[in-house]
Enzyme design. Structure first.
Site, PDB file in Angstrom:
ATOM      1  CB  VAL B  99      -0.902   0.028   1.246  1.00 38.59           C
ATOM      2  CG1 VAL B  99      -1.806   1.264   1.243  1.00 38.59           C
ATOM      3  CG2 VAL B  99      -1.746  -1.246   1.330  1.00 38.59           C
ATOM      4  CB  CYS B 100       1.082   4.111   0.698  1.00 36.17           C
ATOM      5  SG  CYS B 100       1.371   5.878   0.866  1.00 36.17           S
ATOM      6  CB  THR B 101       5.879   5.014  -0.247  1.00 35.75           C
ATOM      7  OG1 THR B 101       5.640   5.066   1.163  1.00 35.75           O
ATOM      8  CG2 THR B 101       5.501   6.343  -0.875  1.00 35.75           C
ATOM      9  CB  ALA B 149      -3.171   4.474  -5.140  1.00 37.00           C
TER      10      ALA B 149
END
Lengths: 214, 214
Positions: B99-101, B149
């Site tokens: 998730v995310c970075t 994202a």
């Protein structure tokens, strides 16, 4: 501005983390997780523990109170220490809020009498017995009381209150940074939208459970 | 089915809790939070700590790997212990997710070469330098790699993968029980939708930060 998020055994993690991640991004927020005792508090699945950094006693007058729900809410309905803390904290809070069945705890503390409020869809009717007026809305604001529906609705509640306190632009910035542009793969997130047999299945299980714990 | 959710200092809470609350509701899931050391791991705000119950070493071959992101991801890009664990765990995992970075950590471990992947919108371009092909989609599946994202997208990722593994009906039941019927008070959750000046403001801050840490 101090935000106290209340923890108790078998709370639901996302109930607490939704408001933490949104409302907690207030420019001058000092968020603190509180419980009767400090230390790790386990969620309903047992697989996750969030640390309570302060006891309830150490945080007597937060500006914002956030009460999550979850299966562990039921035994808390008779926890005089917690209910008394809620009443005391509410006496000086600017906002008193809940997610999911957290609203039943606010109601049991006598804080929602005569007020419109919401809760998890399976628990909504139970608000009535404490004199609250249940509504099926996702986020309900009545005076300084802001209640949210089940689990994930705490994100919408957090952003709503964030906008109210810090302005629309700040809330939009937080929405952008948390990339909250929901695209659920199904459209089954409310009893009005989910397959009817699932709704019925959970309603019957729930009637049983709630009867048993009465 | 064992699900390992990786923690590191200054991760973003919702990145981890979104998949925990959805994917973690797999019928036979055993979710475990892992980190280099056991004990509380603090998030990016410092106000929340989730307990790592097992060390990375103790969980060498989970079925599903979940890697969150957050500001703390940057120093982890050079953490050989974590990157090596990711490579080893990935060798036997059924699904490797982020998730995310968190996707930058998978990429730095060499796991996303030649694969389509996503990340937080501010970090998307950085996937390229590790040979991944960035896409602006919210949830990207390429083989056994599922990347999401920014922050809140882990909920959509979790439900998507839950449906894939346990079937649509189970995923819909989890969506219903978490009342995931999003109603954000604004429509600013992606760079395509948010006010342009906010997007530009964060992009310039981010260029600076990312340049500095290169």
């Amino acid at each position: 501005m101090q935000i106290a998020i209340v923890l108790f055994d078998r709370f639901t993690a996302l109930d607490a983390v939704g408001p933490y991640e949104t409302l907690g991004r207030l420019p001058d927020a000092r968020t603190v997780f509180v419980a009767e005792r400090t230390g790790p508090v386990r969620t309903d699945t047992g697989a996750l523990a969030i640390t309570a950094d302060r006891t309830l006693d150490e945080v007597p007058s937060p500006d914002i109170v956030v009460v999550p729900g979850g299966p562990g809410q039921t035994p808390q309905m008779e926890n005089g220490t917690l209910l008394e803390w809620l009443r005391t904290a509410d006496a000086t809070s600017t906002w008193t809020t809940s997610v999911c069945t957290g609203s039943l705890l606010l109601a049991a503390a006598g804080l929602l009498r005569g007020r419109r409020a919401t809760s998890h869809w399976l628990a909504l009717d139970h608000l009535r017995r404490y004199g609250a007026e249940p509504t099926g809305e996702r986020v309900v604001t009545d005076g300084k009381y802001v209640t949210a529906a089940g689990v994930s609705s705490g994100i919408d509640m957090g952003l709503t209150l964030l906008g109210r306190i810090a302005g629309d632009e700040h809330a939009q910035a937080v929405q952008l940074l948390t990339e909250y542009d929901p695209q659920p793969p199904y459209d089954a997130g409310s009893p009005r939208k989910a397959p009817a047999h699932l709704v019925e299945e959970f309603r019957s299980k729930s009637r049983f459970t709630l009867t048993q714990t009465r």
